[in-house]
Design a protein around this motif. Structure first.
Motif, PDB file in Angstrom:
ATOM      1  N   SER A   1       6.969  18.682   3.582  1.00 14.25           N
ATOM      2  CA  SER A   1       8.213  18.415   4.299  1.00 14.25           C
ATOM      3  C   SER A   1       8.746  17.049   3.902  1.00 14.25           C
ATOM      4  CB  SER A   1       7.965  18.465   5.809  1.00 14.25           C
ATOM      5  OG  SER A   1       9.155  18.150   6.509  1.00 14.25           O
ATOM      6  N   ILE A   2      10.048  16.975   3.638  1.00 15.53           N
ATOM      7  CA  ILE A   2      10.653  15.719   3.210  1.00 15.53           C
ATOM      8  C   ILE A   2      11.869  15.410   4.073  1.00 15.53           C
ATOM      9  CG2 ILE A   2      12.169  16.754   1.454  1.00 15.53           C
ATOM     10  CD1 ILE A   2      11.444  14.333  -0.343  1.00 15.53           C
ATOM     11  N   ASP A   3      12.063  14.128   4.367  1.00 12.02           N
ATOM     12  CA  ASP A   3      13.227  13.623   5.108  1.00 12.02           C
ATOM     13  C   ASP A   3      13.120  13.826   6.609  1.00 12.02           C
ATOM     14  OD1 ASP A   3      15.837  12.397   5.232  1.00 12.02           O
ATOM     15  OD2 ASP A   3      16.673  14.380   5.593  1.00 12.02           O
ATOM     16  N   ARG A   4      12.348  14.815   7.049  1.00  9.88           N
ATOM     17  CA  ARG A   4      12.161  15.053   8.483  1.00  9.88           C
ATOM     18  C   ARG A   4      10.843  15.787   8.710  1.00  9.88           C
ATOM     19  NH1 ARG A   4      17.859  18.133   8.506  1.00  9.88           N
ATOM     20  NH2 ARG A   4      18.285  16.277   7.279  1.00  9.88           N
TER      21      ARG A   4
ATOM     22  N   SER B   1       5.968  19.537  11.544  1.00 11.46           N
ATOM     23  CA  SER B   1       4.859  19.630  12.497  1.00 11.46           C
ATOM     24  C   SER B   1       3.758  18.661  12.099  1.00 11.46           C
ATOM     25  CB  SER B   1       4.302  21.055  12.546  1.00 11.46           C
ATOM     26  OG  SER B   1       3.708  21.401  11.310  1.00 11.46           O
ATOM     27  N   LYS B   2       2.942  18.267  13.072  1.00  8.47           N
ATOM     28  CA  LYS B   2       1.816  17.391  12.802  1.00  8.47           C
ATOM     29  C   LYS B   2       0.827  18.118  11.887  1.00  8.47           C
ATOM     30  CE  LYS B   2       3.250  14.136  15.607  1.00  8.47           C
ATOM     31  NZ  LYS B   2       3.771  12.856  15.055  1.00  8.47           N
ATOM     32  N   GLY B   3       0.284  17.401  10.934  1.00 11.34           N
ATOM     33  CA  GLY B   3      -0.694  18.003  10.029  1.00 11.34           C
ATOM     34  C   GLY B   3      -0.086  18.523   8.747  1.00 11.34           C
ATOM     35  N   LEU B   4       1.231  18.798   8.752  1.00 12.27           N
ATOM     36  CA  LEU B   4       1.888  19.264   7.532  1.00 12.27           C
ATOM     37  C   LEU B   4       2.200  18.053   6.652  1.00 12.27           C
ATOM     38  CD1 LEU B   4       3.182  21.740   6.046  1.00 12.27           C
ATOM     39  CD2 LEU B   4       5.337  21.030   7.100  1.00 12.27           C
ATOM     40  N   PRO B   5       1.843  18.097   5.355  1.00 13.80           N
ATOM     41  CA  PRO B   5       2.176  16.983   4.470  1.00 13.80           C
ATOM     42  C   PRO B   5       3.664  16.633   4.562  1.00 13.80           C
ATOM     43  CG  PRO B   5       0.708  18.497   3.349  1.00 13.80           C
ATOM     44  CD  PRO B   5       1.080  19.152   4.654  1.00 13.80           C
ATOM     45  N   THR B   6       3.954  15.360   4.824  1.00 14.15           N
ATOM     46  CA  THR B   6       5.312  14.937   5.164  1.00 14.15           C
ATOM     47  C   THR B   6       5.627  13.585   4.559  1.00 14.15           C
ATOM     48  OG1 THR B   6       5.207  16.128   7.279  1.00 14.15           O
ATOM     49  CG2 THR B   6       6.858  14.390   7.100  1.00 14.15           C
ATOM     50  N   ILE B   7       6.890  13.430   4.116  1.00 12.39           N
ATOM     51  CA  ILE B   7       7.368  12.152   3.607  1.00 12.39           C
ATOM     52  C   ILE B   7       8.696  11.826   4.282  1.00 12.39           C
ATOM     53  CG2 ILE B   7       8.004  10.810   1.576  1.00 12.39           C
ATOM     54  CD1 ILE B   7       6.355  12.758  -0.084  1.00 12.39           C
ATOM     55  N   VAL B   8       8.734  10.718   5.007  1.00  8.99           N
ATOM     56  CA  VAL B   8       9.938  10.274   5.705  1.00  8.99           C
ATOM     57  C   VAL B   8      10.131   8.784   5.437  1.00  8.99           C
ATOM     58  CG1 VAL B   8       9.832  12.028   7.522  1.00  8.99           C
ATOM     59  CG2 VAL B   8       8.604   9.873   7.822  1.00  8.99           C
ATOM     60  N   VAL B   9      11.193   8.223   6.029  1.00  8.63           N
ATOM     61  CA  VAL B   9      11.423   6.781   5.917  1.00  8.63           C
ATOM     62  C   VAL B   9      11.504   6.172   7.307  1.00  8.63           C
ATOM     63  CG1 VAL B   9      12.638   7.023   3.716  1.00  8.63           C
ATOM     64  CG2 VAL B   9      13.948   6.973   5.856  1.00  8.63           C
TER      65      VAL B   9
ATOM     66  N   VAL C   1      18.458  16.893  15.008  1.00  6.40           N
ATOM     67  CA  VAL C   1      17.854  16.585  13.706  1.00  6.40           C
ATOM     68  C   VAL C   1      17.060  15.285  13.857  1.00  6.40           C
ATOM     69  CG1 VAL C   1      18.299  16.000  11.294  1.00  6.40           C
ATOM     70  CG2 VAL C   1      19.654  17.783  12.426  1.00  6.40           C
ATOM     71  N   ALA C   2      15.789  15.335  13.470  1.00  2.00           N
ATOM     72  CA  ALA C   2      14.867  14.239  13.766  1.00  2.00           C
ATOM     73  C   ALA C   2      15.364  12.884  13.283  1.00  2.00           C
ATOM     74  CB  ALA C   2      13.496  14.544  13.152  1.00  2.00           C
TER      75      ALA C   2
END
Length: 324
Positions: free
Chosen positions: A140-143, A146-154, A184-185
């Motif tokens: 997941s990118i930008d938003r 769910s917890k545990g899912l590989p994610t990249i945000v700022v 939207v997060a």
């Protein structure tokens, strides 16, 4: 066009043997393998990738789902994903969901049918259950989905605080906010950052906030409404750059000079912000790095390689230009 039968005939072997060499599956003697490889080279034979993906039930392809390809942020992000994927030997299928959950699900179904190896997604509607049912790695990118899912945000909230305080330090006494889409997060986090700075100011009212829906045209209309209701506003923080550009367009139509009468700051750092007149002051995200990192992480997951971390929160920086 050369076929696999032509390769088999020239090498003096069966089609099945050629297939085993191409797919590196099953035993083939070294002498026979060399004959097949020589025939492939002589004929410049290229395997049918569609047929191979159907046979192997996977392809050297990843999916990228974004909510609005018309937003230059996602265009620049897609370029970074494609550059890194190509470098690592993968192709990219780009899907524009318009933030619509039905359209997004339709794309997920198509990507599964194409046997993609993994998916990068920027979504506010995708659920953890949908991700689990995909049976391929997802980043997941930008938003966050769910917890545990590989994610990249700022640092969305921190960047919003920086932007709003910057306007205060430039002498703005009444600061409005053009917020992003409700629910939207990242829009909510940027809204919270703005509120943290101004909520205790004696002048503040919720009417100093209007919804630009992360869209330039909506932002033009929202800014006109905001400045009509609160003509005393002398600073605007827009939750992304294209809304900030819309705000400047509305100011121009209303005869408000930027930055002399109205200072404007955005969020994203898209290349378009540098060529505006006046050039846009903005909170810069590392857009290219976001795309590179998400792609590297996804491909590592697909290839079952160890990864250093699964959650990144990247830093933002304020770049001052002529709009403030």
């Amino acid at each position: 066009m050369t076929s696999i039968k032509d390769v088999a005939r020239i090498a003096g072997v069966s089609v099945a043997t050629v297939s085993r060499v191409l797919n590196d599956k099953g035993y083939v003697g070294q002498n026979t393998r060399e004959k097949v490889e020589k025939a492939i080279k002589e004929t410049s034979y290229k395997p049918n990738e569609v047929a191979r993906s159907l046979f192997k039930k996977q392809s050297n392809t990843i999916g990228l789902i974004v909510p609005d390809i018309m937003n230059p942020f996602f265009t620049e992000l897609a370029r970074a994903v494609e550059d890194m994927a190509t470098k690592l030997g993968y192709n990219v299928i780009l899907c524009n969901s318009d933030g619509d959950k039905d359209k997004e699900q339709a794309y997920l179904d198509v990507l599964k049918q194409k046997y993609v190896n993994g998916i990068i997604v920027s979504s506010n509607t995708l659920t953890a259950l949908q991700v689990e049912e995909l049976n391929v790695p997802v980043v997941s990118i930008d938003r966050e989905i769910s917890k545990g899912l590989p994610t990249i945000v700022v640092e969305n909230k921190k960047g919003a605080v920086m932007a709003t305080r910057f306007l205060q330090n430039k002498g703005c006494r009444r600061i409005g906010h053009i917020r992003g889409s409700y629910g939207v997060a990242n829009a909510e986090e940027r809204y919270e950052g703005y509120k943290e700075v101004v909520s205790k100011e004696p002048w503040f009212r919720e009417s100093f906030i209007v919804n630009g829906d992360f869209d330039m045209q909506f932002s033009i209309e929202a800014t006109a409404e905001l400045l009509s209701l609160h003509p005393e506003i002398d600073g605007i923080f827009a939750a992304n750059d294209i809304m900030a550009i819309g705000a400047m367009k509305a100011a121009y139509r209303l005869g408000r000079k930027v930055p002399e009468e109205l200072a404007v700051i955005g969020f994203d750092g898209i290349k378009l912000s540098e060529v505006m007149t006046p050039e846009l002051t903005t909170i810069v995200q590392p857009i290219y790095q976001l795309g590179e990192t998400s792609t590297t992480m996804l491909i590592s997951l697909m290839e079952q390689q160890p990864i250093e971390q699964t959650y990144y929160t990247m830093a933002v920086e304020l770049v001052e230009r002529k709009s403030t």
